[in-house]
Design an enzyme around this catalytic site. Sequence first.
Site, PDB file in Angstrom:
ATOM      1  N   ARG A 170       8.785  66.908 -41.442  1.00 30.82           N
ATOM      2  CA  ARG A 170       8.221  65.749 -40.735  1.00 30.82           C
ATOM      3  C   ARG A 170       8.997  64.482 -41.055  1.00 30.82           C
ATOM      4  O   ARG A 170       9.201  63.629 -40.193  1.00 30.82           O
ATOM      5  CB  ARG A 170       6.733  65.598 -41.079  1.00 30.82           C
ATOM      6  CG  ARG A 170       6.028  64.621 -40.151  1.00 30.82           C
ATOM      7  CD  ARG A 170       4.532  64.654 -40.311  1.00 30.82           C
ATOM      8  NE  ARG A 170       4.113  64.241 -41.634  1.00 30.82           N
ATOM      9  CZ  ARG A 170       2.875  64.374 -42.105  1.00 30.82           C
ATOM     10  NH1 ARG A 170       1.941  64.922 -41.346  1.00 30.82           N
ATOM     11  NH2 ARG A 170       2.567  63.973 -43.325  1.00 30.82           N
ATOM     12  N   LYS A 196       5.848  59.130 -39.034  1.00 31.72           N
ATOM     13  CA  LYS A 196       5.146  58.493 -40.145  1.00 31.72           C
ATOM     14  C   LYS A 196       5.944  57.258 -40.570  1.00 31.72           C
ATOM     15  O   LYS A 196       6.669  57.272 -41.570  1.00 31.72           O
ATOM     16  CB  LYS A 196       4.969  59.492 -41.303  1.00 31.72           C
ATOM     17  CG  LYS A 196       3.835  59.126 -42.228  1.00 31.72           C
ATOM     18  CD  LYS A 196       3.406  60.323 -43.034  1.00 31.72           C
ATOM     19  CE  LYS A 196       2.488  59.962 -44.167  1.00 31.72           C
ATOM     20  NZ  LYS A 196       1.195  59.436 -43.743  1.00 31.72           N
TER      21      LYS A 196
HETATM   22  N1  PLP Z   1      -2.653  60.739 -39.376  1.00 30.17           N
HETATM   23  C1  PLP Z   1      -2.114  59.679 -39.988  1.00 30.17           C
HETATM   24  C2  PLP Z   1      -1.923  58.432 -39.221  1.00 30.17           C
HETATM   25  C3  PLP Z   1      -1.730  59.777 -41.346  1.00 30.17           C
HETATM   26  O1  PLP Z   1      -1.217  58.732 -41.979  1.00 30.17           O
HETATM   27  C4  PLP Z   1      -1.939  60.990 -42.027  1.00 30.17           C
HETATM   28  C5  PLP Z   1      -1.520  61.126 -43.410  1.00 30.17           C
HETATM   29  O2  PLP Z   1      -0.486  61.617 -43.718  1.00 30.17           O
HETATM   30  C6  PLP Z   1      -2.503  62.063 -41.332  1.00 30.17           C
HETATM   31  C7  PLP Z   1      -2.861  61.899 -40.007  1.00 30.17           C
HETATM   32  C8  PLP Z   1      -2.718  63.374 -42.002  1.00 30.17           C
HETATM   33  O3  PLP Z   1      -1.529  64.095 -42.128  1.00 30.17           O
HETATM   34  P1  PLP Z   1      -1.321  65.125 -43.308  1.00 30.17           P
HETATM   35  O4  PLP Z   1      -2.431  66.094 -43.225  1.00 30.17           O
HETATM   36  O5  PLP Z   1      -0.018  65.758 -43.025  1.00 30.17           O
HETATM   37  O6  PLP Z   1      -1.343  64.341 -44.558  1.00 30.17           O
HETATM   38  C1  COI Z   2      -1.588  60.759 -46.578  1.00 33.53           C
HETATM   39  O1  COI Z   2      -2.624  61.332 -46.266  1.00 33.53           O
HETATM   40  O2  COI Z   2      -0.710  61.247 -47.290  1.00 33.53           O
HETATM   41  C2  COI Z   2      -1.296  59.444 -46.098  1.00 33.53           C
HETATM   42  O3  COI Z   2      -0.167  59.149 -45.983  1.00 33.53           O
HETATM   43  C3  COI Z   2      -2.357  58.508 -45.887  1.00 33.53           C
HETATM   44  C4  COI Z   2      -1.890  57.203 -46.426  1.00 33.53           C
HETATM   45  C5  COI Z   2      -1.356  56.335 -45.364  1.00 33.53           C
HETATM   46  C6  COI Z   2      -2.825  56.578 -47.349  1.00 33.53           C
END
Ligand code: PLP
Ligand code: COI
Length: 337
Positions: free
Chosen positions: A80, A183
């Site tokens: 990612r 991200k």
């Molecule tokens: N959506 C956003 C905007 C996020 O910042 C995050 C955190 O990483 C997620 C979703 C969840 O993604 P993940 O499960 O890969 O941490």
């Molecule tokens: C995560 O879940 O790892 C995130 O990046 C959320 C964060 C922006 C606090």
Amino acid sequence: MENINWEKLPFGYIKTDYNVRCYYKNGKWGQIEVSSSEQIPLHMAATSLHYGQQAFEGMKAFTGKDGKIRLFRWEENAKRMQNSAKGIMMAVPPIELFKKMLTKVIRKNKKYVPPYGKGASLYIRPLLIGTGPQVGVRPSDEYLLVMFVTPVGPYFKKGFSPVSMLITREFDRAAPQGTGKYKVGGNYAASLTSMKKAHDGGHANVLYLDAKEKKYIDECGPANFFGIKNNTYITPKSDSILPSITNRSLITLAEHLGLKTERRPVLLEELSSFDEVGACGTAAVISPINKITDKETGIDYTYGNEPGKISTMLYNKLISIQTGDEEDLFGWVEIIE
Ligand code: PLP
Ligand code: COI
């Protein structure tokens, strides 16, 4: 670590001993450096500062009952980050480099990995920034990938206990064909004002609608959204949300537990038909939602004040795999010696 109260850890920054860094210059990545400084020397015209050329990741490592450190699905985060880098024209860190830095930064800070059973984990934050100076809007020629770690507790203060969310049409997080799927820091800057509104109203965060039509559910602050009805796990399909690794894992677990799963556009009106709803992400894990307030229509969608049965099952399953209590049937966990 004697002076850390593992059970009471917030989701915040605590200084640890080391971070690791790698610079990209003259078209190639250099050697991995270990640093004990919390500062980054940066050119004042760096593209990360002016034009938002930066991306980050978030991962967790856990101590198992056996004392071993387990890292969850790191390769998905590496991919990612590569995708985010491509999305805003930054140098793309190789998976191998990502892995080496990750292993090094965890090993160097072993004493900060919370012990088993404390409800805490080591959060790993890789950050990629444009370091080269530009005044015209164009990508940098130079980049820095840095990884630091910090021990954390639950993201939403209540932990695995329901929180409320706010829907408002006053703000969007990301444009339909914008950077929502990457991200990158700009998305989070764009969420701050609406998040403040949500907090001021006593909500944990904002549940964003799609920016174009405001008809569909997008995501939930820094987490994806899911709803459960008719033995089915349903989660929005949208190009402007971050593809969550936790969400993908929950889909796999839901199927494994005999549920049906659907990833499709989720209409706002559908909120009234779910038995359980929640937010999911690395930081949030699963945060059950007990109420969603739609500011403009005045509608309150309410759910149970206790976590739902299926959300609880999924939460327990995920945590058990992450900590090694349950067999890792899907090859998601890597032990860091
Ligand atoms: N959506 C956003 C905007 C996020 O910042 C995050 C955190 O990483 C997620 C979703 C969840 O993604 P993940 O499960 O890969 O941490
Ligand atoms: C995560 O879940 O790892 C995130 O990046 C959320 C964060 C922006 C606090």
